[in-house]
Structure formats: structure tokens, C-alpha cells
Write a protein that holds these residues in place. Structure first.
Motif, PDB file in Angstrom:
ATOM      1  N   VAL A   5      55.661  36.772  28.093  1.00 57.81           N
ATOM      2  CA  VAL A   5      54.604  37.834  28.627  1.00 57.81           C
ATOM      3  C   VAL A   5      53.087  37.410  29.255  1.00 57.81           C
ATOM      4  N   GLU A   6      53.101  37.754  30.525  1.00 58.52           N
ATOM      5  CA  GLU A   6      51.806  37.569  31.000  1.00 58.52           C
ATOM      6  C   GLU A   6      50.620  38.517  31.017  1.00 58.52           C
ATOM      7  N   SER A  21      47.196  34.344  31.314  1.00 62.11           N
ATOM      8  CA  SER A  21      47.765  33.722  29.969  1.00 62.11           C
ATOM      9  C   SER A  21      49.293  34.029  30.142  1.00 62.11           C
ATOM     10  N   CYS A  22      50.132  33.176  29.630  1.00 65.47           N
ATOM     11  CA  CYS A  22      51.369  33.458  29.290  1.00 65.47           C
ATOM     12  C   CYS A  22      51.719  33.095  27.914  1.00 65.47           C
ATOM     13  N   TYR A  94      54.105  35.296  38.240  1.00 66.51           N
ATOM     14  CA  TYR A  94      55.196  35.131  37.047  1.00 66.51           C
ATOM     15  C   TYR A  94      54.911  33.772  36.345  1.00 66.51           C
ATOM     16  N   CYS A  95      55.091  33.857  35.198  1.00 65.70           N
ATOM     17  CA  CYS A  95      55.009  32.881  34.016  1.00 65.70           C
ATOM     18  C   CYS A  95      56.690  32.238  34.052  1.00 65.70           C
ATOM     19  N   ALA A  96      56.953  30.966  34.043  1.00 68.55           N
ATOM     20  CA  ALA A  96      58.409  30.638  33.786  1.00 68.55           C
ATOM     21  C   ALA A  96      58.594  29.370  33.099  1.00 68.55           C
ATOM     22  N   ALA A  97      59.732  28.942  32.592  1.00 68.98           N
ATOM     23  CA  ALA A  97      59.941  28.064  31.680  1.00 68.98           C
ATOM     24  C   ALA A  97      61.265  27.255  32.025  1.00 68.98           C
ATOM     25  N   THR A  98      61.073  25.986  32.066  1.00 67.49           N
ATOM     26  CA  THR A  98      62.452  25.327  32.380  1.00 67.49           C
ATOM     27  C   THR A  98      62.806  24.089  31.719  1.00 67.49           C
ATOM     28  N   PRO A  99      64.163  23.810  31.266  1.00 66.71           N
ATOM     29  CA  PRO A  99      64.277  22.511  30.593  1.00 66.71           C
ATOM     30  C   PRO A  99      64.735  21.691  31.775  1.00 66.71           C
ATOM     31  N   TRP A 111      61.825  33.618  32.567  1.00 62.20           N
ATOM     32  CA  TRP A 111      60.827  34.270  33.342  1.00 62.20           C
ATOM     33  C   TRP A 111      60.227  35.527  32.802  1.00 62.20           C
ATOM     34  N   GLY A 112      58.979  35.721  32.866  1.00 65.86           N
ATOM     35  CA  GLY A 112      58.023  36.773  32.516  1.00 65.86           C
ATOM     36  C   GLY A 112      58.207  37.908  33.524  1.00 65.86           C
ATOM     37  N   GLN A 113      58.008  38.953  33.118  1.00 67.04           N
ATOM     38  CA  GLN A 113      57.890  40.346  34.004  1.00 67.04           C
ATOM     39  C   GLN A 113      56.696  40.139  35.013  1.00 67.04           C
ATOM     40  N   GLY A 114      55.761  39.624  35.164  1.00 71.63           N
ATOM     41  CA  GLY A 114      54.713  39.489  36.129  1.00 71.63           C
ATOM     42  C   GLY A 114      53.417  40.064  35.655  1.00 71.63           C
TER      43      GLY A 114
END
Length: 121
Positions: A5-6, A21-22, A94-99, A111-114
Motif C-alpha cells: 500500500v503506497e 511510503s510503501c 507504484y511500489c513493487a517487490a520481487t524475489p 505490486w501496489g495500487q499506486g
């Protein structure tokens, strides 16, 4: 349920600053690479900044020296400090996270919603 959540977007004049912030929930992202992307109207989504599990960072050339990405593993969060903003920085962020390694983000990552950032002249 995993969520990103951004927050922190808004309207600012050119030369101003914003801090995005995310907040991540649903699992720990301490071993993930976190990143920020943006998409302006009529344009493709583009990479802005990333930070890996070891706090190494990478930036798009367009934001180097103006934006700073940071993370707080204990709080499962990542931030983007944006200084000296320009009208061309206007976009949904957008915030994102990847392995994945190497700052490679895929559509099936988290991914966040922006959040909207608008920089006026």
C-alpha cells in the motif's frame, strides 16, 4: 493476503519535495528486492529505483541525484524521497517487490495500487 500500500503522493510545485511510503503486509519482504515504478499518461510503466535485500540501490538516470530509496526491514516498508521535483516526474507511482535478483520485476510479482504524484510548473 499480501498487500503493498503506497501513500504520500500529492500535488507539489516544481522544485518541491515529496516522500512516498510503501507498507507491505501478509508476509516478510526482507529477502526481496523492493522497487518503485511510475507510469505517466500515455506512456509505459518505467523503473524509478530499487533496493535489494543487502541495501544496494539502483536508480533510473532521470532521477539520479534527486530521488533516494530506503527500506526498513523491521517495518516491512520502503520509501522514496523525491527532491527537486520536475513536471516530467508527474505520474502514478507504484511500489513493487520481487524475489528475483538484478532488479528484475515481473508482472506476477507483488505490486501496489499506486499513488498519484503531480508536479506543477
Amino acid at each position: 493476503q499480501v498487500q503493498l500500500v503506497e501513500s504520500g503522493g500529492g500535488l507539489v510545485q516544481a522544485g518541491g519535495s515529496l516522500r512516498l511510503s510503501c507498507a507491505a503486509s501478509g508476509r516478510s519482504f526482507s529477502a526481496y528486492t523492493m522497487g518503485w515504478f511510475r507510469q505517466a499518461p500515455g506512456k509505459e510503466r518505467e523503473f524509478v529505483a530499487g533496493i535489494d535485500w543487502n541495501f544496494n540501490t539502483r536508480y533510473a538516470d532521470s532521477v539520479k541525484g534527486r530521488f533516494t530509496i530506503s527500506r526498513m526491514k523491521a517495518e516491512n516498508s520502503v520509501s522514496l524521497q523525491m527532491n527537486n521535483l520536475k513536471p516530467e516526474d508527474t505520474a502514478v507511482y507504484y511500489c513493487a517487490a520481487t524475489p528475483n535478483s538484478g532488479y528484475t520485476f515481473r508482472s506476477n510479482d507483488y505490486w501496489g495500487q499506486g499513488t498519484q504524484v503531480t508536479v506543477s510548473y
